[in-house]
Design a protein around this motif. Structure first.
Motif: not given
Length: 146
Positions: A41, A113-119
């Protein structure tokens, strides 16, 4: 089997050690999977992954230490056990990882750019490493490696 000496290969202790060994192998594989998913990612922050792991160790085992005040006082006088080791590993590991993040990865963290998929992979990595750190000492003790 009759050809194996002692017959200990089929004991409960051996089977538990084998089962824990397989679980540890699965956990190691899941840490690699989570880390490669983060890399895929475009998130290349290995120290940040370790920080979450150390924070989790510190919170869980540090909480156990706080509940065990009398043994904690005895720890200052005697040698500690696995709980103290994991609590201190979590505490000092988190401090060292935070310092490394400040020095080496602060720009990377700002640029994401943080998102739920990255966390989710970060959390998965931290939980898997927590389980690895928690289960390996038990596995070593059961198998007689200590």
């Amino acid at each position: 089997m009759a050809g194996l000496p002692g017959g200990e290969w089929c004991s409960r202790k051996t089977l538990v050690a084998l089962g824990l060994g397989q679980l540890v192998s699965l956990i190691v594989t899941s840490t690699g999977l989570a880390s490669s998913e983060l890399s895929r990612r475009g998130i290349n922050m290995p120290t940040s992954q370790w920080l979450l792991n150390y924070l989790l160790l510190g919170v869980v085992y540090g909480g156990i230490l706080m509940r065990r005040r009398k043994p904690l006082q005895e720890f200052l006088v005697k040698a500690g056990d696995r709980i103290e080791l994991m609590g201190m590993l979590g505490l000092f590991g988190a401090i060292i990882s935070a310092c490394q993040i400040i020095v080496f990865e602060r720009n990377e963290i700002k640029s994401i750019q943080w998102s739920t998929d990255d966390v989710v992979p970060f959390i998965g990595f931290a939980v898997a490493m927590f389980m690895l750190y928690s289960l390996v000492p038990i596995l070593l003790k059961i198998s007689g490696s200590t």
